[in-house]
Design a protein around this motif. Structure first.
Motif, PDB file in Angstrom:
ATOM      1  N   ASN A  14       0.652  -1.412   0.068  1.00 12.83           N
ATOM      2  CA  ASN A  14       0.116  -0.036   0.116  1.00 12.83           C
ATOM      3  C   ASN A  14       0.735   0.988  -0.052  1.00 12.83           C
ATOM      4  O   ASN A  14       0.222   2.525   0.099  1.00 12.83           O
ATOM      5  CB  ASN A  14      -1.032   0.139   1.063  1.00 12.83           C
ATOM      6  N   ASP A  15       2.184   1.373  -0.214  1.00 10.57           N
ATOM      7  CA  ASP A  15       3.100   2.301  -0.086  1.00 10.57           C
ATOM      8  C   ASP A  15       2.888   2.911  -1.712  1.00 10.57           C
ATOM      9  O   ASP A  15       2.433   2.456  -2.532  1.00 10.57           O
ATOM     10  CB  ASP A  15       4.484   1.978  -0.160  1.00 10.57           C
ATOM     11  N   SER A  16       2.766   4.205  -1.529  1.00  3.24           N
ATOM     12  CA  SER A  16       2.773   4.985  -2.949  1.00  3.24           C
ATOM     13  C   SER A  16       4.044   5.959  -3.071  1.00  3.24           C
ATOM     14  O   SER A  16       4.625   6.410  -2.013  1.00  3.24           O
ATOM     15  CB  SER A  16       1.495   5.740  -3.132  1.00  3.24           C
ATOM     16  N   ASP A  18       3.989   9.124  -3.525  1.00  3.07           N
ATOM     17  CA  ASP A  18       3.715  10.253  -2.527  1.00  3.07           C
ATOM     18  C   ASP A  18       3.734   9.793  -1.124  1.00  3.07           C
ATOM     19  O   ASP A  18       4.420  10.784  -0.389  1.00  3.07           O
ATOM     20  CB  ASP A  18       2.143  10.696  -2.840  1.00  3.07           C
ATOM     21  N   SER A  19       3.398   8.651  -0.675  1.00  6.17           N
ATOM     22  CA  SER A  19       3.433   8.639   0.927  1.00  6.17           C
ATOM     23  C   SER A  19       4.926   8.388   1.295  1.00  6.17           C
ATOM     24  O   SER A  19       5.219   8.698   2.532  1.00  6.17           O
ATOM     25  CB  SER A  19       2.399   7.258   1.018  1.00  6.17           C
ATOM     26  N   LYS A  22       6.562  11.785   1.303  1.00  4.11           N
ATOM     27  CA  LYS A  22       6.232  12.534   2.645  1.00  4.11           C
ATOM     28  C   LYS A  22       6.934  12.047   3.844  1.00  4.11           C
ATOM     29  O   LYS A  22       7.283  12.978   4.831  1.00  4.11           O
ATOM     30  CB  LYS A  22       4.587  12.135   2.669  1.00  4.11           C
ATOM     31  N   LYS A  23       7.142  10.863   3.948  1.00  2.74           N
ATOM     32  CA  LYS A  23       7.976  10.312   5.123  1.00  2.74           C
ATOM     33  C   LYS A  23       9.296  10.785   5.345  1.00  2.74           C
ATOM     34  O   LYS A  23       9.737  11.131   6.274  1.00  2.74           O
ATOM     35  CB  LYS A  23       7.885   8.806   4.943  1.00  2.74           C
TER      36      LYS A  23
END
Length: 52
Positions: A14-16, A18-19, A22-23
């Motif tokens: 479920n990583d993208s 964008d995510s 952001k991290k």
């Protein structure tokens, strides 16, 4: 002079792009270019080098 450090991130389910960006407080485009990948290539288990 800004120092950059490399982090190795292993993509999770479920990583993208964008995510992940952001991290690490960086841009998705920078991650894609530095790893020579496309967003579709972000899958569980993929190793990414992220400069911070």
């Amino acid at each position: 002079m800004k120092k950059e450090f490399n982090n190795i991130y292993i993509a999770q389910e479920n990583d993208s792009i964008d995510s992940i960006a952001k991290k690490y407080n960086t841009s998705p485009i920078k991650i894609l270019i530095e790893n020579s990948i496309t967003p579709a290539m972000i899958k569980k288990g993929v190793y990414l080098i992220i400069k911070t």
